[in-house]
Every structure is written in C-alpha cells, then in structure tokens.
Design a protein around this motif. Structure first.
Motif, PDB file in Angstrom:
ATOM      1  N   GLU A  95       0.736  -1.333   0.164  1.00  0.00           N
ATOM      2  CA  GLU A  95      -0.205   0.049  -0.058  1.00  0.00           C
ATOM      3  C   GLU A  95       0.946   1.116  -0.134  1.00  0.00           C
ATOM      4  OE1 GLU A  95      -2.231  -0.040   3.598  1.00  0.00           O
ATOM      5  OE2 GLU A  95      -0.679  -1.221   4.532  1.00  0.00           O
ATOM      6  N   ASP A  96       0.259   2.408  -0.553  1.00  0.00           N
ATOM      7  CA  ASP A  96       0.906   3.640  -0.305  1.00  0.00           C
ATOM      8  C   ASP A  96       1.454   3.903   1.062  1.00  0.00           C
ATOM      9  OD1 ASP A  96       2.086   6.160  -0.733  1.00  0.00           O
ATOM     10  OD2 ASP A  96      -0.007   7.109  -1.187  1.00  0.00           O
ATOM     11  N   PHE A  97       2.508   4.380   1.591  1.00  0.00           N
ATOM     12  CA  PHE A  97       2.972   4.694   2.659  1.00  0.00           C
ATOM     13  C   PHE A  97       2.121   5.774   3.279  1.00  0.00           C
ATOM     14  CE2 PHE A  97       5.089   8.330   1.013  1.00  0.00           C
ATOM     15  CZ  PHE A  97       5.721   9.140   2.031  1.00  0.00           C
ATOM     16  N   MET A  98       1.391   6.728   2.328  1.00  0.00           N
ATOM     17  CA  MET A  98       0.547   7.843   2.977  1.00  0.00           C
ATOM     18  C   MET A  98      -0.731   7.141   3.498  1.00  0.00           C
ATOM     19  SD  MET A  98       2.421  10.641   3.212  1.00  0.00           S
ATOM     20  CE  MET A  98       0.880  11.735   3.278  1.00  0.00           C
ATOM     21  N   ALA A  99      -1.044   5.877   3.174  1.00  0.00           N
ATOM     22  CA  ALA A  99      -2.447   5.353   3.570  1.00  0.00           C
ATOM     23  C   ALA A  99      -2.064   4.480   4.601  1.00  0.00           C
ATOM     24  CB  ALA A  99      -2.746   4.343   2.358  1.00  0.00           C
ATOM     25  N   VAL A 100      -0.901   4.080   5.145  1.00  0.00           N
ATOM     26  CA  VAL A 100      -0.424   3.281   6.327  1.00  0.00           C
ATOM     27  C   VAL A 100      -0.921   4.053   7.664  1.00  0.00           C
ATOM     28  CG1 VAL A 100       1.009   2.038   7.500  1.00  0.00           C
ATOM     29  CG2 VAL A 100       1.168   1.973   4.955  1.00  0.00           C
ATOM     30  N   PRO A 101      -1.698   3.422   8.403  1.00  0.00           N
ATOM     31  CA  PRO A 101      -2.079   4.053   9.577  1.00  0.00           C
ATOM     32  C   PRO A 101      -1.424   3.986  10.704  1.00  0.00           C
ATOM     33  CG  PRO A 101      -3.444   2.310   9.481  1.00  0.00           C
ATOM     34  CD  PRO A 101      -2.530   2.357   8.423  1.00  0.00           C
ATOM     35  N   ALA A 102       0.029   4.443  10.423  1.00  0.00           N
ATOM     36  CA  ALA A 102       1.295   4.425  11.438  1.00  0.00           C
ATOM     37  C   ALA A 102       2.183   5.347  11.033  1.00  0.00           C
ATOM     38  CB  ALA A 102       1.611   3.027  11.435  1.00  0.00           C
ATOM     39  N   ALA A 103       3.219   5.422  11.955  1.00  0.00           N
ATOM     40  CA  ALA A 103       4.395   6.512  11.549  1.00  0.00           C
ATOM     41  C   ALA A 103       5.222   5.570  10.830  1.00  0.00           C
ATOM     42  CB  ALA A 103       5.007   6.635  12.622  1.00  0.00           C
ATOM     43  N   VAL A 104       5.425   5.698   9.577  1.00  0.00           N
ATOM     44  CA  VAL A 104       6.139   4.952   8.577  1.00  0.00           C
ATOM     45  C   VAL A 104       6.817   6.035   7.648  1.00  0.00           C
ATOM     46  CG1 VAL A 104       6.199   3.218   6.770  1.00  0.00           C
ATOM     47  CG2 VAL A 104       4.618   3.067   8.535  1.00  0.00           C
ATOM     48  N   ASN A 105       8.166   5.838   7.702  1.00  0.00           N
ATOM     49  CA  ASN A 105       8.817   6.874   6.548  1.00  0.00           C
ATOM     50  C   ASN A 105       9.815   5.907   5.700  1.00  0.00           C
ATOM     51  OD1 ASN A 105       9.547   8.208   9.518  1.00  0.00           O
ATOM     52  ND2 ASN A 105       8.516   9.440   8.104  1.00  0.00           N
ATOM     53  N   ALA A 106       9.630   6.115   4.384  1.00  0.00           N
ATOM     54  CA  ALA A 106      10.188   5.290   3.334  1.00  0.00           C
ATOM     55  C   ALA A 106      11.360   6.374   2.742  1.00  0.00           C
ATOM     56  CB  ALA A 106       9.045   5.119   2.303  1.00  0.00           C
ATOM     57  N   PHE A 107      12.695   5.723   2.797  1.00  0.00           N
ATOM     58  CA  PHE A 107      13.585   6.487   2.063  1.00  0.00           C
ATOM     59  C   PHE A 107      13.862   5.657   0.779  1.00  0.00           C
ATOM     60  CE2 PHE A 107      17.993   7.552   1.308  1.00  0.00           C
ATOM     61  CZ  PHE A 107      18.257   9.074   1.906  1.00  0.00           C
ATOM     62  N   THR A 108      13.696   6.102  -0.238  1.00  0.00           N
ATOM     63  CA  THR A 108      13.422   5.762  -1.809  1.00  0.00           C
ATOM     64  C   THR A 108      14.648   5.653  -2.500  1.00  0.00           C
ATOM     65  OG1 THR A 108      12.546   7.507  -2.580  1.00  0.00           O
ATOM     66  CG2 THR A 108      10.957   6.121  -1.560  1.00  0.00           C
ATOM     67  N   ALA A 109      14.703   4.821  -3.524  1.00  0.00           N
ATOM     68  CA  ALA A 109      15.628   4.875  -4.387  1.00  0.00           C
ATOM     69  C   ALA A 109      15.884   6.495  -5.145  1.00  0.00           C
ATOM     70  CB  ALA A 109      15.430   3.999  -5.612  1.00  0.00           C
ATOM     71  N   GLN A 110      14.736   7.067  -5.228  1.00  0.00           N
ATOM     72  CA  GLN A 110      14.846   8.373  -5.762  1.00  0.00           C
ATOM     73  C   GLN A 110      15.517   9.531  -4.685  1.00  0.00           C
ATOM     74  OE1 GLN A 110      13.824   9.509  -8.986  1.00  0.00           O
ATOM     75  NE2 GLN A 110      15.199  11.067  -8.285  1.00  0.00           N
ATOM     76  N   ASP A 111      15.115   9.107  -3.320  1.00  0.00           N
ATOM     77  CA  ASP A 111      16.020   9.838  -2.082  1.00  0.00           C
ATOM     78  C   ASP A 111      17.420   9.598  -2.356  1.00  0.00           C
ATOM     79  OD1 ASP A 111      13.504  10.802  -1.137  1.00  0.00           O
ATOM     80  OD2 ASP A 111      12.986   9.107  -0.141  1.00  0.00           O
ATOM     81  N   MET A 112      17.838   8.330  -2.696  1.00  0.00           N
ATOM     82  CA  MET A 112      19.257   7.918  -2.765  1.00  0.00           C
ATOM     83  C   MET A 112      19.853   8.523  -3.548  1.00  0.00           C
ATOM     84  SD  MET A 112      19.324   4.050  -1.518  1.00  0.00           S
ATOM     85  CE  MET A 112      17.961   3.414  -2.071  1.00  0.00           C
ATOM     86  N   VAL A 113      19.356   8.945  -4.978  1.00  0.00           N
ATOM     87  CA  VAL A 113      19.726   9.422  -6.057  1.00  0.00           C
ATOM     88  C   VAL A 113      19.916  11.032  -5.671  1.00  0.00           C
ATOM     89  CG1 VAL A 113      19.445  10.444  -8.580  1.00  0.00           C
ATOM     90  CG2 VAL A 113      18.848   7.888  -7.843  1.00  0.00           C
ATOM     91  N   ASN A 114      18.737  11.537  -5.118  1.00  0.00           N
ATOM     92  CA  ASN A 114      18.950  13.029  -4.689  1.00  0.00           C
ATOM     93  C   ASN A 114      19.801  13.454  -3.711  1.00  0.00           C
ATOM     94  OD1 ASN A 114      16.864  12.899  -6.680  1.00  0.00           O
ATOM     95  ND2 ASN A 114      15.302  13.949  -5.394  1.00  0.00           N
ATOM     96  N   THR A 115      19.998  12.630  -2.500  1.00  0.00           N
ATOM     97  CA  THR A 115      20.827  12.928  -1.554  1.00  0.00           C
ATOM     98  C   THR A 115      22.072  12.401  -1.707  1.00  0.00           C
ATOM     99  OG1 THR A 115      20.349  11.127   0.019  1.00  0.00           O
ATOM    100  CG2 THR A 115      18.843  13.132  -0.017  1.00  0.00           C
TER     101      THR A 115
END
Length: 810
Positions: free
Chosen positions: A56-76
């Motif tokens: 499911e989309d992490f913004m639909a998970v009813p909990a504190a869930v943070n995703a560090f994505t492949a795009q985040d790894m590219v950008n940072t």
C-alpha cells in the motif's frame, strides 16, 4: 503543478502481485509531472511499502512509517544506512560500542543493545524479508530499492525484538530488461568506492541480478609512529539473485550475499594526561596507540587494532497467487558470520596504562516465515508464523601487560596512586618479594622481569536461542472512508546461555587479580572457577494492535492506534553476576498513537504528523557500570527501568514549483524513567529515583532544486541539521570537559549533480559537514577513573569531507 490523480491508496491486491508490480521497479510510482526533471524527480511520490506485510502507499498506512526511496538515494547521494537518519525524525543510526560490527539504532529514544550476545536488540532489522541479528544488520547499503522505517512496537506483524520499531531494507530484485551500471566515488580521506550491477533476463521466465561493491577510506587521525590512520575503512561485498517466474502467479527467488570486512575499529582518541603529547584535544590529527594482541611482542610504536567481519547469507523466497483472493509468501534463510574487534581501551602508548579488548563472534541464524494473504471485498487478512534458531559463540578478551596489571594492583591494593608503581616506587621490590607477596595475599604480584609480557582475561559465552510465533492480522473497510485493523501474535523464546573463563597464560604460580571477569562471583572456588556455567530460561507473550483510520478527504487521513510489544528476556554475558542473578525480565511496551497524513494545497504540500505515548515495563537499558564501588573498571551491562515517554514528530514537504521542493522535520520527546540503582563508570551509586529527559530543539531542513539548463538535467541539494544538546544525564560520569562535548549539532551537507539527456552518465560533487564542526562523545572507557588506570578516550566524529561521484548506466 502536479495533475490531479485518482487516489490509489486504498487499492488492495495479493502480495505477490504487489511485489511483481512494484519492487521490481524500485518500489516507487511517481505522480504525473508536467516538468521534465529527468533522473531528479521532485514530485510527491506515491511510495508503495510493505510495512503491514501488505502492499500500500505509505501515506495510507495508519502508522508512523517513513520510506527512504531509491529516488531519495539519488537526490541525496546516501551511501549507507547511517545516512538516512538525518531525514527521518526520531531515528538515530550510529556506533554504540565499536565500529561497523557493533553499531546501533535508536527509534523514539529506544536503542538497540550493543555488545553482549545474551541480549536482543530493541529495533528489528529485516533485509530482503529475513531477520538480521545484532552484529549483522550493517549490511552494505548497495543496490537498494528502498528502506522503510516503522516506529513504535511492530511485534504483531514482525515478531521478535520490535518494541522500538522496525527497519526494513528492500534490495532490488531482478527485472525483465537488460540493465546495469558502474558507479565510483572519490573523496577526501582518500576515499574510494566502486560499485557495479548487472541485470540480465534469460528467456521469459528467468532473470539474474548481481552486484559487486568495494570501499576503502582513511581515518582523519593519523598514527604518530607507524603510519596509517585510525578508523580507516576497507571492505568488499557482493550479491547475486536469481528470479524464476514459471507462471504469471508465481515468483521463486534465490539470493546469496557475501561480505569481507577488514578495517580499523571505532576511533578511541586518548584525552587523559597520559595520552599522546599530554593533549586533551580529540581533533589534534595525530595519536599514538600500542595495541599488541596475542602472540606478538609488545612494542609501544606498533598498533595492531583491527575489526573484521566475514559474512554470508542465502535465502529462498516464494510468492504465489493461489487464487485471485489468496496468496502465499514463504521465506527460508540462513546467515553466518565471524567477527573480530581488537581495539584500544586506554587511548595511550603507555605500557603502564595498557588495556585492549577483543570481541570475537562466530554466529549463525536460521530464519523461516510463512504467511497467507486473503483479500475479498473489504477484508484483508494475513495469517502466518515464523521460526528461527540462532547459535552464538562470543569470546571477549581483555588484554593487559604485566606493566599495566601491576599499575592496577598498585592502585587497587593501596600501594600508591595513579603515578606510582610497585616496580619503581619500592627499591626492594624484586622477584623474591613479588613471590612472597603472591603467597601472602593469594594473587599474582608480578616481578619487573616480566615487563612487556602480554596476557588476556577471557570470557566465553555461548548461546542457543529458539524463537517461534504465530500471528493473524486483519484490515476491514467498514465504509468507503473508515477502516479498522486488528491483530494478535503469540511469541515464544527459549535461551540457553553459558559463561566460562580460563586461567591466565602467565609463567607465574599465582593467578592475577581479575580486572572484570570474576568467576568467584558464582561462589565457585579452586579449579571449579573455570568450569562452564549454564543457565536456561524461556518466555512467552501475546501482543496485539488495534487501529482505526478515517479518510476525511481524497488525499488525507487521520488514525488512532493501540499496540503492545514484547522483547524476550536474556542474560548479561559480560559478568558472572549475570549467571548468579539469572535472566533479566522481558521488555514489555504499550503504545498509543494518533496521526495525520495528507497532501494539501492542490497536492503540493505533504504533511506527516504523529503524536505518541508509550509505557515500558522493565526496559533493558545498556550502561557502562561497575559491579560495586570498589570495582576498578566499568563494562557494558544491563539495568532495568520503567519508562514513560510522550512525543510528537512532524515532516512537512512543500513542492513550491515542479522544479523546487523544500522540506523540514522535527521531533519532541519527554521521558520519565526510574532506573534501578547501579554504580556508574565513575563508581558513583546512581539511579533509584525518577528522572526526566527531553529532547532539545531539533530540526532538519532540506532543499532540492532542478533548474532548467540547456543540456541535460541538474540537481542542487542541501540539508541542514540542528540538534540542541541538553548536556549529560543524571547518571552520566564526567572525566574531563571541553568544547567538543555536549554541544549543539549544526551540520550542513550539499550535493550538486548533473546527468546527460539520456540519463546514462552522471557526475556529482558533494560535501558533508561543510561548516567543519567538531563533535566528540563524552570521554570514558574501561581504563577511566582514578581507581582504575586513569586513562580515558573519546570518539570524535568526521569533520568536513567532500568528493565526486561518477555513474554510468546502460
């Protein structure tokens, strides 16, 4: 601006379909964007996660869930798991006791326990679906699709040791297109990092993916005598994955990974009066250590510190859609590793202060999990079970010279102070007098003729740990906008653990006084002191969760949750008193959380907010402690404490333009705890009273800009981290002060990257800690204290580093 999109966060599919459709593509599905940013997407992503063992989309998970994505790894430009905590509130990843093999994770103030093999971590780490034990979770961060961080107790779905949360590392899986890349990093401190990956489809049903990785880097403190640097890094790793898809409904994956690490352990710069040049500056650029180790003649100009880990893991996974509603996931995995960690403990090259430790582990774990996912109408049900067996051998050596042992005896025996020594302060002291004193007092008084003789005090621990659990978790869509989830897990843990020490390997008729591992604590005498002492215990617990969430718009939700968690009891392996007192109690947590997640302002502003309270009974807290006020050395050990924490976390991400995005995050947390009484590393009796601790002001600000340029794509990234330090806690020992300790953190990092129009070549310049701030940990160590050897050390953090990244992709 982003075009309006149909809300896909409620979509539910069997897990196998989700994995095939998303993980193979790097797990991210960017929203529609009218501005061509190429490789550097700044859209608010719809990130698909498996945080609830369902896609499911992490913004639909009813909990504190943070995703560090492949795009985040590219950008940072993130290259290790330690790089991601800057961008996730309430999370810290770094060293606890030593270097790579003894790192730690803290989530919402709850930390992974460090050194003893008789204890379990508080944060569970999973890699490619398999549980990673304490000394193995710092697996190379290479070819990763994304990393998910789940906060709060996750025992219902993830099982053991998840009272603080879960870190779920998901590597890329083989795809059906020919793909590959070569990457290189060249940086300050002579850093060199190389990585290559190839993805090769073989027919329509088979694909292979393999990557190799190598890194080396010098430290920033140089040896003053024999060249080289302290805390230099050097390791290589590889991974190979085969994916067989015999039908459209079945995936079978076989994966193998290997790592060979050979580097320096954690940096221990001496800042006591006996350190190099009598300097108390941990950033003086040079230091002198004299670690010898066994079977090597002592030389104060030689240093043989080392940290090694040889590790491999193999796993077999099955994803199978039995019907349109029912799917099966199964994994069986085996991981084995050997580690050594021979490191400096006194921070000097003075033989009278000599103390080293070596942590040697040979361990393996067999982990298995099976679960069924049933989706029909508004019901999403998961049932399953897991079983693991872990065998552990740990040897912890404390290394001494006859010189430092006699310094220790001089102080402890009341023959003199830190600058006195029986060999030199008493002209009559010779081999005959040493023998007479040994006979009179029943412990070794060594003669001056044994100058430079090395020996160890050894503790061997073995463990046989079994864990199994069964669980069920269901989510039900009550209305189009209201959903409820509930789950239960039964967990069982059984541990058999042993302690054993040995006679000193010394050509002397009497045993030396023990620095730390005192077998007489068991009540044994004579040669019985050197027997193996064995204890066994088991624990079980039922934990669960209840969650309600409400979509109050197409793009926003609120939720409330109640969850319980459990971590098994264990044994303190660093003292024989751990055998006498028996096992320590399990750690139990009750957590309440409310949160808000949503995209607002025409889908340009993303808000992630969570407020929580957790209550912990018998929290297993690791501290440096002494066995009593007269014990001259402090060692890592476990105390229990009851704890109550309230806090809140916030992430705001604003896409000002399609080419410009800023974000900020912060956390606040206040904890009341009552630790049991213990003697801290200074020998002071502390604890037993209620203490309060709270986070100071802290935040991270991040900016990403992709301006249009005539040729190719450009990304400008910067992040600034600020964290106020509240100073030492009530139980913390202070041996020395300085401007480097307990200071507010101010770190600025930046990266400028360019890629060509075909996105086949990238070049990037990066810099970390650009303000060149100097931070160091509170000095201490086994040799600290006026009633020990009077030598203490600190661990400084990296100053400014910078470099260039290159990447070529097929």
């Amino acid at each position: 601006m982003n075009a309006p999109q149909t809300r896909r966060r409620r979509a539910r599919r069997p897990l196998v379909t989700a994995l095939q459709a998303t993980l193979a593509l790097g797990v991210t599905t960017p929203a529609v964007n009218s501005f061509a940013q190429g490789a550097y997407s700044l859209t608010l992503e719809e990130v698909l996660v498996t945080a609830q063992k369902r896609e499911e989309d992490f913004m639909a998970v009813p909990a504190a869930v943070n995703a560090f994505t492949a795009q985040d790894m590219v950008n940072t430009g993130a290259v290790s798991i330690q790089d991601i905590d800057t961008f996730i509130p309430g999370v810290e990843i770094g060293d606890v006791v030593g270097g790579s093999t003894q790192a730690g994770i803290t989530i919402r103030g709850l930390s992974v326990i460090g050194i003893s093999s008789g204890q379990d971590p508080t944060v569970a780490v999973f890699y490619d679906g398999a549980y990673m034990p304490r000394a193995a979770f710092t697996i190379p961060f290479t070819d990763i699709a994304q990393t998910e961080v789940l906060k709060g107790p996750q025992g219902t779905l993830f099982g053991r040791n998840a009272t603080g949360g879960v870190i779920n590392i998901i590597p890329n899986k083989p795809g059906d297109e020919l793909d590959g890349f070569v990457k290189a990093r060249f940086g300050s401190k002579d850093q060199m990092r190389f990585e290559t990956m190839a993805n090769v489809p073989v027919g329509d049903t088979f694909a292979l993916r393999a990557n190799l990785f190598y890194e080396e880097r010098d430290g920033f403190v140089q040896s003053a005598t024999n060249g080289g640097d302290y805390r230099d890094e050097g390791f290589w790793a590889g991974r190979a994955v085969a994916l067989f898809t015999p039908t459209a409904n079945t995936d079978i994956q076989l994966a193998f990974d290997y790592e060979d690490r050979d580097e320096m352990p954690r940096l221990a710069v001496g800042v006591s009066p006996y350190a190099f040049m009598d300097s108390d500056d941990p950033f003086r650029s040079k230091d002198q250590h004299d670690v010898s180790g066994p079977n090597v003649p002592y030389d104060s100009n030689k240093n043989r510190e080392e940290e090694t880990r040889e590790m491999y893991g193999v796993s077999l996974k099955l994803d199978h859609a039995i019907t349109d509603e029912l799917s099966l996931f199964a994994i069986t995995s085996y991981r084995e590793w050997d580690t050594t960690n021979l490191q400096e403990e006194d921070g000097t090259a003075d033989p009278r202060r000599y103390l080293d430790t070596n942590n040697i582990e040979e361990s393996d774990i067999f982990y298995n999990e099976v679960r069924f996912n049933f989706v029909s109408g508004g019901l999403d049900l998961i049932v399953g079970g897991n079983y693991s067996q872990e065998d552990v051998f740990q040897r912890t050596d404390i290394g001494l010279l006859a010189d430092s042992y006699m310094q220790f005896v001089t102080i402890v025996g009341g023959f003199g102070g830190l600058d006195d020594h029986l060999w030199y302060t008493n002209p009559a002291y010779d081999a005959d007098l040493a023998l007479q004193l040994s006979e009179l007092l029943g412990l070794a008084f060594l003669p001056p003729e044994m100058e430079g003789v090395y020996f160890t005090e050894t503790m061997d621990n073995t463990g046989d740990f079994v864990n199994w659990g069964i669980f069920a978790d269901a989510t039900y869509q009550i209305t189009d906008t209201v959903r409820v989830a509930a789950g239960l897990r039964y967990s069982y843990d059984e541990k058999e653990y042993s302690w054993q020490t040995y006679k000193a390997d010394l050509d002397w008729p009497f045993e030396p006084e023990r620095v730390n591992y005192q077998p007489t604590d068991t009540g044994a005498t004579g040669d019985d002191r050197f027997n193996k002492f064995v204890a066994k215990d088991d624990w079980n617990q039922t934990t669960g969760r209840l969650v309600v969430d409400w979509d109050f718009s197409d793009y926003a939700m609120v939720y409330a949750s109640y969850a319980t968690g459990y971590k098994s009891g264990g044994f303190d392996g660093q003292t024989f008193k751990g055998f006498v007192s028996g096992s320590f109690d399990p750690e139990e947590i009750v957590s309440y959380e409310v949160g808000l997640k949503g995209d607002f302002c025409d889908d340009s502003l993303r808000v992630e907010f969570a407020a929580f309270m957790h209550e912990i009974d018998d929290r297993q807290r690791q501290v440096d402690k002494r066995d009593g006020p007269d014990d001259p050395t402090a060692a890592p050990g476990i105390i229990g404490q009851d704890e109550e924490t309230i806090g809140a976390e916030l992430i705001l991400t604003w896409s000002i333009l399609d080419s410009l995005r800023i974000s900020g995050l912060s956390t606040i947390r206040e904890t009341e705890s009552t630790p049991q009484q213990y003697f801290n590393s200074a020998g002071d009796l502390v604890g037993g009273v209620k203490e309060k601790d709270q986070t100071g002001t802290n935040y991270t600000l991040k900016l990403d800009w992709t301006p249009e340029i005539p040729y190719g794509y450009l990304l400008l990234h910067a992040n600034y981290e600020y964290a106020e330090d509240n100073g030492p806690g009530a139980t913390e020992a202070i041996f020395t002060t300085g401007r480097w300790y307990f200071q507010d953190k101010k770190k600025l990092n930046s990266r400028i990257a360019w890629t060509n129009p075909d996105e086949t070549f990238e070049v990037a310049l990066w810099g970390d800690n650009l303000l060149d701030e100097e931070y160091a940990g509170n000095p201490g160590g086994l040799a600290a204290g006026d009633d020990a050897l009077g030598a203490y050390h600190t661990t400084p953090q990296d100053t400014r580093t910078f470099g260039i990244d290159l990447r070529y992709s097929l």
